[in-house]
Write an enzyme that holds these catalytic residues in place. Structure first.
Site, short mmCIF file in Angstrom:
data_model
loop_
_atom_site.label_atom_id
_atom_site.label_comp_id
_atom_site.label_asym_id
_atom_site.label_seq_id
_atom_site.Cartn_x
_atom_site.Cartn_y
_atom_site.Cartn_z
N GLU A 163 -63.66 -95.84 -17.30
CA GLU A 163 -62.76 -94.83 -16.74
C GLU A 163 -62.58 -95.06 -15.25
O GLU A 163 -63.54 -95.45 -14.56
CB GLU A 163 -63.38 -93.45 -17.01
CG GLU A 163 -62.57 -92.27 -16.60
CD GLU A 163 -63.21 -90.97 -17.07
OE1 GLU A 163 -62.84 -89.93 -16.50
OE2 GLU A 163 -64.06 -90.99 -17.98
N GLU A 167 -59.24 -87.03 -9.60
CA GLU A 167 -59.34 -85.68 -10.15
C GLU A 167 -59.27 -84.67 -9.01
O GLU A 167 -60.10 -84.69 -8.09
CB GLU A 167 -60.64 -85.53 -10.92
CG GLU A 167 -60.69 -86.41 -12.17
CD GLU A 167 -61.98 -86.26 -12.95
OE1 GLU A 167 -61.94 -85.72 -14.06
OE2 GLU A 167 -63.02 -86.69 -12.43
#
Length: 293
Positions: A163, A167
């Site tokens: 990943e 965010e």
């Protein structure tokens, strides 16, 4: 937020949804309590770094999407499920909309299945490898919410968990969190300043993923760089946008508070430019990265 009468919901055809080979359930970067599960899932069964490095990373072609229309051949709309107990909302395709050449993901109070809120996510159907990943987006505000642009691959695709993240924890819109997961383990987490705030206007988020280096940029400024080969992804990944909430991840996302309105995340553009390919639009980081330090 009042719905714009020009806004068109992206209502994916049920047959298309049910035909998806894998409804991606992302294991989110939610803190230490997930690490034990990750270790159980990815421990002894994981290939060694040497084995990973010997694999050639495949990639779908370069693209630019400015959301003048919704490309169903590129995007899968998450609908009717959630990522786990930590998520207080159910993905709803009705909260993925187009308006004025812009993608909007929504979050609102609406009971859907076993959750009191509904939220939105899209993901690419194809996987991408080395190159420049870019998104121009604007978030809303609200404690307990996460507005994310990231890449991911994992168990739902019969792959180990990798990943690369941007965010925005909208409890504090002055910052964006960058992070990566390498074979299920979090690496390289950092909070980066976003001048003017993520909610006051559109900002450019980009990362450049190479075999020997991973760099994150905010509005053209380098904010994080990794060169340790043990902390670099080795598997091609899908591109995601998501807006979701949590009642339980208070240490990370803040205490959730019902915003009392529909919250939104807006995306003007997303692009992937494969390494070695020409830049695809004038503002692209791929046009100028060689001069950025």
């Amino acid at each position: 937020m009042n719905e714009d009468p020009k806004t068109i919901p992206i209502l994916a055809v049920d047959a298309m949804i049910s035909a998806q080979p894998n409804r991606q359930v992302r294991l989110l970067s939610v803190g230490a309590f997930l690490l034990a599960a990750a270790a159980a899932l990815f421990g002894a069964a994981q290939p060694s770094r040497a084995q990973d490095a010997s694999l050639e990373i495949q990639s779908a072609p370069s693209f630019v999407d400015d959301f003048k229309s919704f490309d169903r051949s590129r995007w899968y709309v998450s609908d009717g499920w959630s990522n786990g107990k930590h998520q207080n909302c159910t993905w709803s395709k009705s909260l993925v909309k187009l308006s004025d050449n812009m993608l909007t993901l929504g979050f609102e109070k609406r009971k859907l299945k076993d959750r009191e809120f509904a939220c939105a996510e899209i993901q690419t159907k194809q996987r991408f490898g080395y190159g420049t990943y870019e998104a121009r987006m604007k978030t809303d505000t609200g404690s307990g919410l996460n507005a994310a642009f990231f890449t991911y691959i994992g168990p739902a695709d019969k792959q180990p968990w990798y990943e690369i993240d941007f965010e925005v924890l909208t409890k504090d819109t002055s910052k964006v969190q960058v992070n990566s997961y390498i074979a299920g383990k979090p690496k390289n987490e950092k909070l980066a300043e976003v001048e003017g705030g993520t909610d006051k206007g559109f900002n450019d988020y980009a990362f450049i993923w190479e075999k020997d280096r991973l760099r994150w940029y905010v509005n053209g400024k380098l904010v994080q760089e990794v060169t340790n080969p043990e902390q670099l992804p080795t598997h091609s990944q899908k591109i995601f946008f998501s807006l979701w909430g949590s009642d339980t991840l208070t240490n990370w996302m803040g205490a959730f508070s019902d915003p009392g309105r529909q919250v939104s995340m807006q995306v003007q553009r997303v692009a992937f430019t494969a390494l070695g390919q020409p830049c695809q639009f004038p503002e692209s980081l791929a046009c100028s990265v060689s001069s950025i330090k």
